[in-house]
Design a protein around this motif. Sequence first.
Motif, PDB file in Angstrom:
ATOM      1  N   GLU A  54      -8.012   2.529 -13.611  1.00  0.00           N
ATOM      2  CA  GLU A  54      -9.046   2.270 -12.591  1.00  0.00           C
ATOM      3  C   GLU A  54      -9.158   3.449 -11.629  1.00  0.00           C
ATOM      4  O   GLU A  54      -8.181   3.819 -10.981  1.00  0.00           O
ATOM      5  CB  GLU A  54      -8.678   0.992 -11.812  1.00  0.00           C
ATOM      6  CG  GLU A  54      -9.653   0.656 -10.695  1.00  0.00           C
ATOM      7  CD  GLU A  54      -9.130  -0.491  -9.796  1.00  0.00           C
ATOM      8  OE1 GLU A  54      -8.149  -1.169 -10.168  1.00  0.00           O
ATOM      9  OE2 GLU A  54      -9.727  -0.684  -8.718  1.00  0.00           O
ATOM     10  N   LYS A  55     -10.336   4.017 -11.563  1.00  0.00           N
ATOM     11  CA  LYS A  55     -10.581   5.138 -10.651  1.00  0.00           C
ATOM     12  C   LYS A  55     -10.666   4.572  -9.234  1.00  0.00           C
ATOM     13  O   LYS A  55     -11.621   3.885  -8.904  1.00  0.00           O
ATOM     14  CB  LYS A  55     -11.892   5.800 -11.073  1.00  0.00           C
ATOM     15  CG  LYS A  55     -12.290   7.018 -10.288  1.00  0.00           C
ATOM     16  CD  LYS A  55     -13.490   7.668 -10.986  1.00  0.00           C
ATOM     17  CE  LYS A  55     -14.374   8.403  -9.991  1.00  0.00           C
ATOM     18  NZ  LYS A  55     -15.572   8.969 -10.611  1.00  0.00           N
ATOM     19  N   PHE A  56      -9.648   4.815  -8.433  1.00  0.00           N
ATOM     20  CA  PHE A  56      -9.616   4.178  -7.109  1.00  0.00           C
ATOM     21  C   PHE A  56      -9.808   5.147  -5.954  1.00  0.00           C
ATOM     22  O   PHE A  56     -10.080   4.748  -4.825  1.00  0.00           O
ATOM     23  CB  PHE A  56      -8.302   3.404  -6.913  1.00  0.00           C
ATOM     24  CG  PHE A  56      -7.077   4.297  -6.798  1.00  0.00           C
ATOM     25  CD1 PHE A  56      -6.431   4.751  -7.928  1.00  0.00           C
ATOM     26  CD2 PHE A  56      -6.604   4.687  -5.553  1.00  0.00           C
ATOM     27  CE1 PHE A  56      -5.316   5.584  -7.828  1.00  0.00           C
ATOM     28  CE2 PHE A  56      -5.491   5.514  -5.442  1.00  0.00           C
ATOM     29  CZ  PHE A  56      -4.843   5.962  -6.585  1.00  0.00           C
ATOM     30  N   PHE A  57      -9.662   6.441  -6.232  1.00  0.00           N
ATOM     31  CA  PHE A  57      -9.844   7.444  -5.183  1.00  0.00           C
ATOM     32  C   PHE A  57     -10.307   8.729  -5.850  1.00  0.00           C
ATOM     33  O   PHE A  57      -9.781   9.119  -6.892  1.00  0.00           O
ATOM     34  CB  PHE A  57      -8.515   7.697  -4.463  1.00  0.00           C
ATOM     35  CG  PHE A  57      -8.550   8.844  -3.476  1.00  0.00           C
ATOM     36  CD1 PHE A  57      -8.971   8.639  -2.172  1.00  0.00           C
ATOM     37  CD2 PHE A  57      -8.163  10.138  -3.854  1.00  0.00           C
ATOM     38  CE1 PHE A  57      -9.011   9.700  -1.263  1.00  0.00           C
ATOM     39  CE2 PHE A  57      -8.208  11.194  -2.950  1.00  0.00           C
ATOM     40  CZ  PHE A  57      -8.626  10.968  -1.649  1.00  0.00           C
ATOM     41  N   TRP A  58     -11.323   9.369  -5.276  1.00  0.00           N
ATOM     42  CA  TRP A  58     -11.728  10.676  -5.802  1.00  0.00           C
ATOM     43  C   TRP A  58     -12.283  11.523  -4.661  1.00  0.00           C
ATOM     44  O   TRP A  58     -12.565  10.993  -3.579  1.00  0.00           O
ATOM     45  CB  TRP A  58     -12.695  10.558  -6.982  1.00  0.00           C
ATOM     46  CG  TRP A  58     -14.034   9.948  -6.716  1.00  0.00           C
ATOM     47  CD1 TRP A  58     -15.209  10.597  -6.562  1.00  0.00           C
ATOM     48  CD2 TRP A  58     -14.343   8.542  -6.607  1.00  0.00           C
ATOM     49  NE1 TRP A  58     -16.243   9.706  -6.360  1.00  0.00           N
ATOM     50  CE2 TRP A  58     -15.732   8.460  -6.379  1.00  0.00           C
ATOM     51  CE3 TRP A  58     -13.577   7.370  -6.670  1.00  0.00           C
ATOM     52  CZ2 TRP A  58     -16.377   7.227  -6.203  1.00  0.00           C
ATOM     53  CZ3 TRP A  58     -14.232   6.144  -6.488  1.00  0.00           C
ATOM     54  CH2 TRP A  58     -15.600   6.080  -6.266  1.00  0.00           C
ATOM     55  N   TYR A 109      -5.433   4.375 -11.380  1.00  0.00           N
ATOM     56  CA  TYR A 109      -4.278   3.482 -11.426  1.00  0.00           C
ATOM     57  C   TYR A 109      -4.534   2.498 -12.553  1.00  0.00           C
ATOM     58  O   TYR A 109      -5.510   1.744 -12.504  1.00  0.00           O
ATOM     59  CB  TYR A 109      -4.133   2.784 -10.074  1.00  0.00           C
ATOM     60  CG  TYR A 109      -3.165   1.619 -10.024  1.00  0.00           C
ATOM     61  CD1 TYR A 109      -1.814   1.780 -10.353  1.00  0.00           C
ATOM     62  CD2 TYR A 109      -3.591   0.368  -9.595  1.00  0.00           C
ATOM     63  CE1 TYR A 109      -0.935   0.717 -10.281  1.00  0.00           C
ATOM     64  CE2 TYR A 109      -2.720  -0.711  -9.505  1.00  0.00           C
ATOM     65  CZ  TYR A 109      -1.387  -0.533  -9.854  1.00  0.00           C
ATOM     66  OH  TYR A 109      -0.524  -1.588  -9.772  1.00  0.00           O
ATOM     67  N   ILE A 158       0.875  -1.184   0.000  1.00  0.00           N
ATOM     68  CA  ILE A 158       0.000   0.000   0.000  1.00  0.00           C
ATOM     69  C   ILE A 158       0.912   1.233   0.000  1.00  0.00           C
ATOM     70  O   ILE A 158       1.639   1.469   0.960  1.00  0.00           O
ATOM     71  CB  ILE A 158      -0.934   0.005   1.223  1.00  0.00           C
ATOM     72  CG1 ILE A 158      -1.878  -1.214   1.170  1.00  0.00           C
ATOM     73  CG2 ILE A 158      -1.750   1.294   1.275  1.00  0.00           C
ATOM     74  CD1 ILE A 158      -2.671  -1.437   2.438  1.00  0.00           C
ATOM     75  N   ASP A 187      -0.398  -3.775  -7.519  1.00  0.00           N
ATOM     76  CA  ASP A 187      -0.037  -5.168  -7.779  1.00  0.00           C
ATOM     77  C   ASP A 187       0.708  -5.352  -9.093  1.00  0.00           C
ATOM     78  O   ASP A 187       1.276  -6.407  -9.344  1.00  0.00           O
ATOM     79  CB  ASP A 187      -1.276  -6.071  -7.719  1.00  0.00           C
ATOM     80  CG  ASP A 187      -2.435  -5.503  -8.501  1.00  0.00           C
ATOM     81  OD1 ASP A 187      -2.194  -4.705  -9.420  1.00  0.00           O
ATOM     82  OD2 ASP A 187      -3.594  -5.844  -8.184  1.00  0.00           O
ATOM     83  N   PHE A 241      -3.189  10.316  -0.136  1.00  0.00           N
ATOM     84  CA  PHE A 241      -4.056   9.145  -0.008  1.00  0.00           C
ATOM     85  C   PHE A 241      -3.218   7.921  -0.351  1.00  0.00           C
ATOM     86  O   PHE A 241      -2.027   8.049  -0.629  1.00  0.00           O
ATOM     87  CB  PHE A 241      -5.276   9.286  -0.956  1.00  0.00           C
ATOM     88  CG  PHE A 241      -4.895   9.732  -2.335  1.00  0.00           C
ATOM     89  CD1 PHE A 241      -4.770  11.084  -2.634  1.00  0.00           C
ATOM     90  CD2 PHE A 241      -4.607   8.810  -3.336  1.00  0.00           C
ATOM     91  CE1 PHE A 241      -4.379  11.499  -3.900  1.00  0.00           C
ATOM     92  CE2 PHE A 241      -4.223   9.216  -4.600  1.00  0.00           C
ATOM     93  CZ  PHE A 241      -4.106  10.571  -4.879  1.00  0.00           C
ATOM     94  N   THR A 242      -3.834   6.758  -0.352  1.00  0.00           N
ATOM     95  CA  THR A 242      -3.064   5.527  -0.562  1.00  0.00           C
ATOM     96  C   THR A 242      -3.608   4.706  -1.732  1.00  0.00           C
ATOM     97  O   THR A 242      -4.736   4.930  -2.185  1.00  0.00           O
ATOM     98  CB  THR A 242      -3.099   4.641   0.703  1.00  0.00           C
ATOM     99  OG1 THR A 242      -4.474   4.394   1.012  1.00  0.00           O
ATOM    100  CG2 THR A 242      -2.428   5.312   1.881  1.00  0.00           C
ATOM    101  N   CYS A 243      -2.788   3.758  -2.189  1.00  0.00           N
ATOM    102  CA  CYS A 243      -3.223   2.837  -3.246  1.00  0.00           C
ATOM    103  C   CYS A 243      -2.509   1.505  -3.048  1.00  0.00           C
ATOM    104  O   CYS A 243      -1.316   1.465  -2.745  1.00  0.00           O
ATOM    105  CB  CYS A 243      -2.884   3.399  -4.625  1.00  0.00           C
ATOM    106  SG  CYS A 243      -3.445   2.349  -5.979  1.00  0.00           S
ATOM    107  N   LYS A 244      -3.269   0.430  -3.222  1.00  0.00           N
ATOM    108  CA  LYS A 244      -2.677  -0.916  -3.130  1.00  0.00           C
ATOM    109  C   LYS A 244      -2.271  -1.320  -4.547  1.00  0.00           C
ATOM    110  O   LYS A 244      -3.122  -1.437  -5.424  1.00  0.00           O
ATOM    111  CB  LYS A 244      -3.709  -1.886  -2.555  1.00  0.00           C
ATOM    112  CG  LYS A 244      -3.131  -3.231  -2.193  1.00  0.00           C
ATOM    113  CD  LYS A 244      -4.210  -4.052  -1.494  1.00  0.00           C
ATOM    114  CE  LYS A 244      -3.684  -5.429  -1.144  1.00  0.00           C
ATOM    115  NZ  LYS A 244      -4.714  -6.202  -0.433  1.00  0.00           N
TER     116      LYS A 244
END
Lengths: 107, 155, 280
Positions: free
Chosen positions: A57-61, A54, A17, A81, A76-79
């Motif tokens: 992919e829209k992962f945070f807004w 990412y 993360i 892979d 903010f964070t992102c996991k």
Amino acid sequence: MAKARVKVPKTAKAGEIITIKTLIRHKMESGNRKDKKTGKLIPRHIIDKFTAKYNGEKFFWADWEGGVSANPYCSFTCKVDKSGEFEFIWHDEKGEEYTAKAKITVA
Amino acid sequence: MSMMKIEVIDRRTFLIGAGASAATLAALSNLAHATPDQAAAFLAKLTGGAQPAEGKVKLVMPEIAENGATVPTEVSADSPMTEKDYCKSISIISTKNPKPHICTFHFTPRSGKAVAKIRVRMAETQEVWAVAQMSDGKWYIGKTTVKVTIGGCGG
Amino acid sequence: MSRKVSMNGRGRKRAAVVASLLLAAGLAGYGASSAMACDACKGKYEVDGRKSGYLFATKETQSIQDDDFINPGMLWVEKGRELWTKVEGEAGKSCASCHGEPESLRGVYPVYPKYDPKTEKLINIEQRINRCRTEQMKAKPWKWESEPLLAMTTLIGYVSRGLPMNVKIDGPAKPFFEKGKEFYFKRRGQLDMACKHCHYDFAGRYIRADLLSEGRGGGAFPAYRLKWQKIGSLHRRFKGCNKQIRAEPYKPGSDEYVNLELFVKWRSRGLPVEVPAVRR
């Protein structure tokens, strides 16, 4: 001018993360301030939407109002892979969009 | 030395000081500010009337903000952030700003954690709320109080 | 003692103003999370007992300065870099035409303002930038406090970050230094206060809700002030201080303020360049 700055780690491990930091130059005129000379309210002019993607992919807004400080900073964070690209989009309520991109290598 | 200075304060001087404070306050408060009632109304609209439970969501702000224009703020929610169970959003609500809604962060399982940092404006000393919605539809609330120092030597 | 007790009306008023400000201060400022208590974090910000304004800021404000990424002042450094290579004026030159990389000017910021034989007075960084523009580039000078002048001054300061402030006050600079010093100690305005009352006599104490610094901002400006929500010059700060004591401010770039700048930068001698610093 380049208005936006983003900080994404260059490399990360799969499943990690990561923390992402973003900053953009903008007055974020709240609409509540008066012009000192005329005494009239200065019209609102803010960035009202921020989006982070990412690999598409829209992962945070976020939805912002006049209560967000000038030159908005947002972290903010992102996991992650797999290796790929981040895209960040700031939407100005007058319709302008500012984007920034950053690549990441995931091992 | 300081004792003596205090001795010689006269009424006129205090009036000068009081006048200055009043002018500052007047300048800052010439706009309609939200009330805790308006904040509650915004909250009700956000949750569709559901009463959020205390806990699970945390709001971190300085106890005393040096300047209300830029107050570092962090929100987080206690959530596993899996496809089945994640925090969908956290909103920051002011009880004394001109508008109750400051911002809303939206998360997905991809976020990994429900945490975000931002810098916000605080018009005056007030209670601030963070309201989170989980993927099961439940609402949670966390509160904190920020003291905003006004009327020093802003320049 | 007896002399003080029998002060004339004016003297009484002065003392009382200071006292009432400090009294109110003591109450309002109680409990503020000042960094003054933290000895370990003083580090480079205290030299020979002289303290940078950094040590009078709260830890939240310090943390914004500490991280270049979250420091919004860095946006002006970047803007400065863009302007650096921008060709303007009839000579068809940019800053880069003569100076190469901005980093080649490391060491310039800490020695300004300095005596300028051409005008026979002091010249500060902003004025030096504009002289380059008018004389070398044959371009229009930038207005004081305009975005480009702030950005370029911030960049010039930034490339000297960490170097100790080191202005010259002897030789031909001496009379201007003396004028700056006189300004610092001279009472002015309706509150009849001098710079020294807050930033010398009462540094480290509260004035209403604010902790008074030692006024050693020589290495800090242009600084990002939370109040301004942008970068601003040291002269803008002087103006603010002057207005606060209800004195008629001078114009930024005026001889009075450039002389005062030399005195303030001398007071900051040895302290590191922090541009872009972050202050309340």
